[in-house]
Design a protein around this motif. Structure first.
Motif, PDB file in Angstrom:
ATOM      1  N   MET A   1       0.850  -1.193   0.000  1.00 49.39           N
ATOM      2  CA  MET A   1       0.000   0.000   0.000  1.00 49.39           C
ATOM      3  C   MET A   1       0.892   1.252   0.000  1.00 49.39           C
ATOM      4  N   ALA A   2       0.607   2.191  -0.879  1.00 43.92           N
ATOM      5  CA  ALA A   2       1.452   3.394  -0.971  1.00 43.92           C
ATOM      6  C   ALA A   2       1.222   4.314   0.221  1.00 43.92           C
ATOM      7  N   ILE A   3       2.240   5.083   0.589  1.00 41.58           N
ATOM      8  CA  ILE A   3       2.134   6.003   1.727  1.00 41.58           C
ATOM      9  C   ILE A   3       1.708   7.382   1.208  1.00 41.58           C
ATOM     10  N   SER A   4       0.606   7.924   1.775  1.00 41.38           N
ATOM     11  CA  SER A   4       0.102   9.218   1.318  1.00 41.38           C
ATOM     12  C   SER A   4       0.944  10.350   1.915  1.00 41.38           C
ATOM     13  N   LYS A   5       0.720  11.569   1.407  1.00 39.94           N
ATOM     14  CA  LYS A   5       1.453  12.740   1.882  1.00 39.94           C
ATOM     15  C   LYS A   5       1.160  12.978   3.375  1.00 39.94           C
ATOM     16  N   GLU A   6      -0.124  12.808   3.708  1.00 39.50           N
ATOM     17  CA  GLU A   6      -0.564  13.027   5.099  1.00 39.50           C
ATOM     18  C   GLU A   6       0.121  12.024   6.040  1.00 39.50           C
ATOM     19  N   GLU A   7       0.221  10.771   5.583  1.00 36.62           N
ATOM     20  CA  GLU A   7       0.871   9.736   6.394  1.00 36.62           C
ATOM     21  C   GLU A   7       2.365  10.014   6.534  1.00 36.62           C
ATOM     22  N   ALA A   8       2.980  10.454   5.454  1.00 31.16           N
ATOM     23  CA  ALA A   8       4.422  10.764   5.495  1.00 31.16           C
ATOM     24  C   ALA A   8       4.661  11.869   6.522  1.00 31.16           C
ATOM     25  N   HIS A   9       3.755  12.829   6.608  1.00 27.42           N
ATOM     26  CA  HIS A   9       3.844  13.941   7.542  1.00 27.42           C
ATOM     27  C   HIS A   9       3.721  13.428   8.986  1.00 27.42           C
ATOM     28  N   TRP A  10       2.861  12.451   9.170  1.00 27.67           N
ATOM     29  CA  TRP A  10       2.618  11.853  10.506  1.00 27.67           C
ATOM     30  C   TRP A  10       3.843  11.044  10.958  1.00 27.67           C
ATOM     31  N   LEU A  11       4.533  10.456   9.951  1.00 22.74           N
ATOM     32  CA  LEU A  11       5.580   9.488  10.278  1.00 22.74           C
ATOM     33  C   LEU A  11       6.811  10.069  10.985  1.00 22.74           C
ATOM     34  N   TYR A  12       7.239  11.270  10.592  1.00 24.97           N
ATOM     35  CA  TYR A  12       8.484  11.782  11.171  1.00 24.97           C
ATOM     36  C   TYR A  12       8.411  11.862  12.697  1.00 24.97           C
ATOM     37  N   PRO A  13       7.425  12.609  13.275  1.00 27.62           N
ATOM     38  CA  PRO A  13       7.351  12.641  14.745  1.00 27.62           C
ATOM     39  C   PRO A  13       7.081  11.272  15.365  1.00 27.62           C
ATOM     40  N   ALA A  14       6.324  10.436  14.650  1.00 27.54           N
ATOM     41  CA  ALA A  14       6.009   9.105  15.198  1.00 27.54           C
ATOM     42  C   ALA A  14       7.281   8.261  15.327  1.00 27.54           C
ATOM     43  N   LEU A  15       8.141   8.325  14.329  1.00 33.52           N
ATOM     44  CA  LEU A  15       9.394   7.563  14.396  1.00 33.52           C
ATOM     45  C   LEU A  15      10.340   8.178  15.420  1.00 33.52           C
ATOM     46  N   LYS A  16      10.355   9.495  15.447  1.00 32.78           N
ATOM     47  CA  LYS A  16      11.293  10.220  16.330  1.00 32.78           C
ATOM     48  C   LYS A  16      10.982   9.966  17.811  1.00 32.78           C
ATOM     49  N   GLN A  17       9.688   9.685  18.135  1.00 30.55           N
ATOM     50  CA  GLN A  17       9.353   9.469  19.556  1.00 30.55           C
ATOM     51  C   GLN A  17       9.670   8.039  20.023  1.00 30.55           C
ATOM     52  N   ILE A  18      10.055   7.155  19.118  1.00 31.76           N
ATOM     53  CA  ILE A  18      10.479   5.813  19.540  1.00 31.76           C
ATOM     54  C   ILE A  18      11.820   5.972  20.252  1.00 31.76           C
ATOM     55  N   GLU A  19      11.859   5.543  21.533  1.00 29.84           N
ATOM     56  CA  GLU A  19      13.045   5.841  22.360  1.00 29.84           C
ATOM     57  C   GLU A  19      14.349   5.586  21.630  1.00 29.84           C
ATOM     58  N   PHE A  20      14.487   4.406  21.053  1.00 31.86           N
ATOM     59  CA  PHE A  20      15.792   4.073  20.499  1.00 31.86           C
ATOM     60  C   PHE A  20      16.055   4.734  19.144  1.00 31.86           C
ATOM     61  N   LEU A  21      15.083   5.499  18.629  1.00 35.50           N
ATOM     62  CA  LEU A  21      15.344   6.217  17.376  1.00 35.50           C
ATOM     63  C   LEU A  21      15.616   7.699  17.612  1.00 35.50           C
ATOM     64  N   THR A  22      15.589   8.111  18.903  1.00 36.11           N
ATOM     65  CA  THR A  22      15.821   9.537  19.179  1.00 36.11           C
ATOM     66  C   THR A  22      17.235   9.942  18.749  1.00 36.11           C
ATOM     67  N   PHE A  23      18.116   8.957  18.612  1.00 40.24           N
ATOM     68  CA  PHE A  23      19.492   9.265  18.220  1.00 40.24           C
ATOM     69  C   PHE A  23      19.669   9.327  16.700  1.00 40.24           C
ATOM     70  N   CYS A  24      18.595   9.152  15.973  1.00 39.75           N
ATOM     71  CA  CYS A  24      18.692   9.212  14.513  1.00 39.75           C
ATOM     72  C   CYS A  24      18.639  10.660  14.047  1.00 39.75           C
ATOM     73  N   SER A  25      19.427  10.952  13.036  1.00 44.94           N
ATOM     74  CA  SER A  25      19.389  12.294  12.445  1.00 44.94           C
ATOM     75  C   SER A  25      18.142  12.412  11.564  1.00 44.94           C
ATOM     76  N   LEU A  26      17.869  13.645  11.162  1.00 41.38           N
ATOM     77  CA  LEU A  26      16.748  13.908  10.262  1.00 41.38           C
ATOM     78  C   LEU A  26      16.880  13.054   8.989  1.00 41.38           C
ATOM     79  N   GLY A  27      18.111  13.014   8.464  1.00 39.94           N
ATOM     80  CA  GLY A  27      18.371  12.244   7.234  1.00 39.94           C
ATOM     81  C   GLY A  27      18.110  10.757   7.430  1.00 39.94           C
ATOM     82  N   GLU A  28      18.496  10.255   8.606  1.00 38.99           N
ATOM     83  CA  GLU A  28      18.303   8.822   8.869  1.00 38.99           C
ATOM     84  C   GLU A  28      16.817   8.480   9.017  1.00 38.99           C
ATOM     85  N   ILE A  29      16.086   9.377   9.692  1.00 39.93           N
ATOM     86  CA  ILE A  29      14.632   9.159   9.837  1.00 39.93           C
ATOM     87  C   ILE A  29      13.979   9.173   8.456  1.00 39.93           C
ATOM     88  N   GLU A  30      14.437  10.105   7.641  1.00 35.22           N
ATOM     89  CA  GLU A  30      13.931  10.210   6.256  1.00 35.22           C
ATOM     90  C   GLU A  30      14.188   8.899   5.502  1.00 35.22           C
TER      91      GLU A  30
END
Ligand code: CMP
Length: 168
Positions: A1-30
């Motif tokens: 299933m393709a990821i919509s623009k709205e979902e992509a927008h939701w994803l950044y903060p959602a991934l960033k709040q995962i404790e062990f991903l807080t050390f990821c850079s913006l580029g890595e989250i992307e």
């Protein structure tokens, strides 16, 4: 299933709040975001099964799941329920161990799946991320051991109650 623009927008903060991903850079989250796939699970469907090998981490977008693990000799026990923004499946992804619990959809559920190979590409380049994952895994193991001991204690009380005619 393709990821919509709205979902992509939701994803950044959602991934960033995962404790062990807080050390990821913006580029890595992307990079992680681009490798995600979206999947729908029907109410009642088993998503991961305790004891199976697993290659995916799941980030819940909508719906609700129940996490159950074996308890006592024959039973299972609900450990928790998880909703949108929560994740599961990181233990097998990180530790390459079998799934520690069975997770099933309580309602129709949409989740983003992160494949271990894509995650490892980022992990190999980021020491802080690797350390934070080790700490996270140690805590989950501790929680599991505590739950296992509680269950063993409950079982022995039930057994004693049956043997001596007392309720728990
Ligand atoms: P994994 O072992 O890969 O697959 C089952 C998942 O259930 C596990 O990763 C965790 O994400 C989740 N899980 C296991 N035990 C617990 C718990 N006690 N609390 C919350 N989630 C859990």
């Amino acid at each position: 299933m393709a990821i919509s623009k709205e979902e992509a927008h939701w994803l950044y903060p959602a991934l960033k709040q995962i404790e062990f991903l807080t050390f990821c850079s913006l580029g890595e989250i992307e990079e992680l975001t681009q490798s995600l796939i979206k999947k729908h699970f029907k109410k009642g469907e088993t998503i991961v099964r305790e004891g199976d090998q697993g290659d995916y981490l799941f980030l819940l977008y909508s719906g609700e799941v129940s996490v159950r693990a074996k308890s006592g000799m024959f039973g299972t026990k609900e450990l928790t329920r998880l909703g949108p923004g929560s994740y599961f499946g990181e233990m097998a992804l990180i530790l390459h161990e079998p799934r520690t619990a069975t997770v099933s959809a309580v309602q129709d559920t949409d989740a983003f799946l992160l494949f271990s190979t894509d995650f490892r590409k980022v992990l190999e380049r980021n020491d802080a991320l690797a350390r934070s994952i080790e700490a996270h895994a140690a805590k989950r193991r501790q929680d599991r051991e505590l739950k296992r001991r509680e269950a063993a204690y409950d079982n022995s009380r039930t057994l004693l109650g049956r043997l001596f005619g007392k309720s728990k």
